[in-house]
Design a protein around this motif. Structure first.
Motif, mmCIF file in Angstrom:
data_model
loop_
_atom_site.group_PDB
_atom_site.id
_atom_site.type_symbol
_atom_site.label_atom_id
_atom_site.label_comp_id
_atom_site.label_asym_id
_atom_site.label_seq_id
_atom_site.Cartn_x
_atom_site.Cartn_y
_atom_site.Cartn_z
ATOM 1 N N ASP A 60 0.877 -1.283 0.064
ATOM 2 C CA ASP A 60 0.015 0.087 -0.074
ATOM 3 C C ASP A 60 0.712 1.461 -0.040
ATOM 4 O O ASP A 60 2.245 0.879 0.101
ATOM 5 C CB ASP A 60 -0.950 0.034 1.225
ATOM 6 N N CYS A 170 -5.297 -8.242 3.361
ATOM 7 C CA CYS A 170 -5.239 -7.315 2.137
ATOM 8 C C CYS A 170 -4.500 -7.519 1.023
ATOM 9 O O CYS A 170 -4.445 -7.597 -0.037
ATOM 10 C CB CYS A 170 -5.378 -5.804 2.794
ATOM 11 N N LYS A 203 -4.279 8.063 12.872
ATOM 12 C CA LYS A 203 -3.898 7.315 11.299
ATOM 13 C C LYS A 203 -3.832 6.139 11.538
ATOM 14 O O LYS A 203 -4.340 5.478 10.383
ATOM 15 C CB LYS A 203 -2.684 8.377 11.012
ATOM 16 N N LEU A 206 -7.330 4.473 11.746
ATOM 17 C CA LEU A 206 -8.063 4.764 10.517
ATOM 18 C C LEU A 206 -7.538 3.823 9.570
ATOM 19 O O LEU A 206 -8.270 3.251 8.642
ATOM 20 C CB LEU A 206 -7.851 6.118 10.030
ATOM 21 N N SER A 207 -6.302 3.525 9.381
ATOM 22 C CA SER A 207 -5.624 2.528 8.463
ATOM 23 C C SER A 207 -6.152 1.333 8.505
ATOM 24 O O SER A 207 -6.472 0.595 7.624
ATOM 25 C CB SER A 207 -4.013 2.713 8.300
ATOM 26 N N SER A 210 -9.916 1.172 7.299
ATOM 27 C CA SER A 210 -9.825 0.983 6.195
ATOM 28 C C SER A 210 -9.678 -0.263 5.524
ATOM 29 O O SER A 210 -10.216 -0.756 4.584
ATOM 30 C CB SER A 210 -8.806 1.960 5.390
ATOM 31 N N ALA A 213 -12.409 -2.556 5.882
ATOM 32 C CA ALA A 213 -13.729 -2.110 4.975
ATOM 33 C C ALA A 213 -13.329 -2.665 3.621
ATOM 34 O O ALA A 213 -14.124 -3.073 2.764
ATOM 35 C CB ALA A 213 -13.807 -0.469 4.798
ATOM 36 N N TYR A 214 -11.946 -2.690 3.253
ATOM 37 C CA TYR A 214 -11.554 -3.425 2.094
ATOM 38 C C TYR A 214 -11.923 -4.907 1.905
ATOM 39 O O TYR A 214 -12.372 -5.337 1.085
ATOM 40 C CB TYR A 214 -10.122 -3.365 1.957
ATOM 41 N N LYS A 217 -15.768 -5.169 1.475
ATOM 42 C CA LYS A 217 -15.895 -5.145 0.060
ATOM 43 C C LYS A 217 -15.851 -5.948 -0.798
ATOM 44 O O LYS A 217 -16.581 -6.281 -1.643
ATOM 45 C CB LYS A 217 -15.287 -3.668 -0.314
#
Length: 468
Positions: A60, A170, A203, A206-207, A210, A213-214, A217
């Protein structure tokens, strides 16, 4: 500023802590030697690909930026850093020297000040089938991916605890692997209790969100309160069994699920890599989270005046904190050599320690959430191997405890746990957990590392003999 240098400084470990220490020293005109066994700087986290690849979709942007920043930090100061890569430190040589092994020879390096930034290694948790080809520690999976996009399998499941689970999931998915499920041993309600601690690093928090969330999804199941039961296969892994865990991580076999996979990633935390520090005579203390860690003062100095320890070697805080600690060690060394004033020293250290404190609070939340429970110890059967080097089975450890063994030395003598080439890196964590659970916390003891830390090839001994 170079006139202020009085010490010969050697740093062992070219990861985030070691590189930041070397670069910070260079700011004050202080030269050093930086030693690492890998072919590139950066450590496990920031080393990057070992071979060229057309694209690396699993890395990433945050990781790429951090890797680049570390490389820039080194490049900007490399004129003051003597870098020795692909060099193993085998142990002490004399009162203030280290024995080194390169590919072709044994050499010695002397120091007046030594900084240990040797990092950590993954904690092994034995269970039925853990030795099958296809069962890997998650850090090993990451290394395969980072080495140049080598997928560890086509159908992969991940089990364990902590922030590495969603990250690796991920990365695997982005590399083209099918992630059939991610199973976090602790419950979500326990993570929710740590909200205040996690806000110390918004930070990073939040990472992490995310990443979750990935996974959602892309319809990758992420289940809290689930874990491994066993792995099965003939000559290699073909399936795993997972089940809900209770609060103490005991599996509910009535609700077990069977998954067809060809690869399993296992991650139950890390252990400080302190074998060199122990061999040098640095005092240590036992922690349930990271095993034995060096006893340090507030400025990262060990029980030996000439040795500092920074980064994951003194407890897992992550790469950002390792960079901070590398700078702390360098600042202390620079101050001792009169390369900065007392006012500048205290101002600099105060800022660094404030940042480090935030990282400690953040990590403490994850440590509480991911704290190992005794249910993990119930995953083994009597004939499960718990020490790979010496092929020691759990029933042998059971017998040693029944016969009165109350410390690692007694367990070692009765079972041969810790006598293999890895010197207990793989098996001592399990043995310590067993002793802890049996109520022997005050008498745990330690498996003392042996010199050399890695076997020396006879060919090198012959070369050295001929040179003499």
């Amino acid at each position: 500023m170079s006139s202020c240098q009085k010490e010969k400084i050697v740093i062992v470990g070219a990861g985030p802590a070691g590189v930041s220490c070397a670069a910070e020293l260079a700011k004050y005109g202080i030269t050093c030697t930086l030693v690492d066994e890998a072919p590139k700087i950066g450590g496990v986290i920031y080393r990057g690909p070992l071979r060229q690849a057309s694209k690396l979709p699993h890395l990433d942007e945050n990781l790429k930026r951090a890797m680049a920043a570390l490389k820039v930090r080194y490049e900007h100061h490399k004129q003051d850093i003597t870098l020795q890569l692909q060099t193993k430190v085998l142990g002490p040589e004399g009162e203030s020297g280290l024995l080194l092994q390169t590919q072709n020879q044994l050499t010695q390096i002397d120091y007046t000040k030594l900084v240990l930034a040797t990092g950590c290694h993954e904690r092994s948790v034995p269970f039925e089938g853990w030795q099958l080809p296809g069962v890997m520690l998650m850090g090993g999976m990451q290394l395969q991916l980072k080495s140049g996009l080598v997928r560890p399998g086509k159908k992969v499941a991940l089990v364990g605890t902590g922030p590495l689970l969603p990250l690796v999931a991920c990365q695997l998915h982005k590399s083209g692997a099918q992630v059939v499920g991610v199973y976090e041993a602790s419950r979500f309600s326990e993570l929710a209790k740590e909200t205040v601690a996690l806000l110390n690093k918004p930070k990073l928090t939040l990472s992490g969100l995310s990443m979750l969330a990935y996974l959602k999804k892309h319809n990758i199941p992420f289940k809290y309160g689930y874990g491994i039961v066993k792995a099965e296969g003939q000559e290699k892994l073909s399936s795993v069994t997972v089940a809900p865990y209770d609060e103490r991580w005991h599996a509910d076999l009535s609700k077990a699920q069977h998954l067809a996979v060809d690869s399993l990633g296992v991650g139950y935390g890390f252990v400080a890599r302190t074998q060199l520090a122990m061999l040098l005579g640095v005092s240590h203390q036992y922690t349930t989270t990271n095993g034995y860690v060096p006893l340090l003062d507030d400025n990262l100095r060990s029980s030996l005046n000439s040795i500092f320890v920074c980064g994951d070697t003194n407890g897992l805080l992550g790469a950002e904190a390792a960079i901070i600690e590398g700078k702390m060690a360098a600042t202390m060394l620079a101050y001792e050599q009169a390369c900065l004033s007392e006012t500048a020293f205290h101002t600099r250290m105060r800022k660094l320690k404030t940042k480090r404190k935030q990282a400690q609070k953040f990590r403490a939340g994850f440590d509480r959430f991911s704290a190992r429970r005794e249910g993990l110890l119930a995953l083994t059967q009597p004939d499960t191997v718990v020490c790979r080097c010496e092929q020691v089975k759990r029933q042998q450890l059971d017998l040693a405890l029944q016969q009165g063994a109350k410390d690692l030395s007694s367990v070692k003598m009765r079972t041969r746990i810790g006598m293999g080439d890895c010197q207990g890196k793989m098996c001592s964590s399990y043995a310590l957990d067993r002793l802890h659970t049996a109520g022997h916390l005050d008498t745990l003891g330690v498996i003392r590392p042996r010199f050399p830390l890695d076997p020396i090839p006879f060919t090198l001994l012959e070369k050295n003999h001929e040179a003499v």
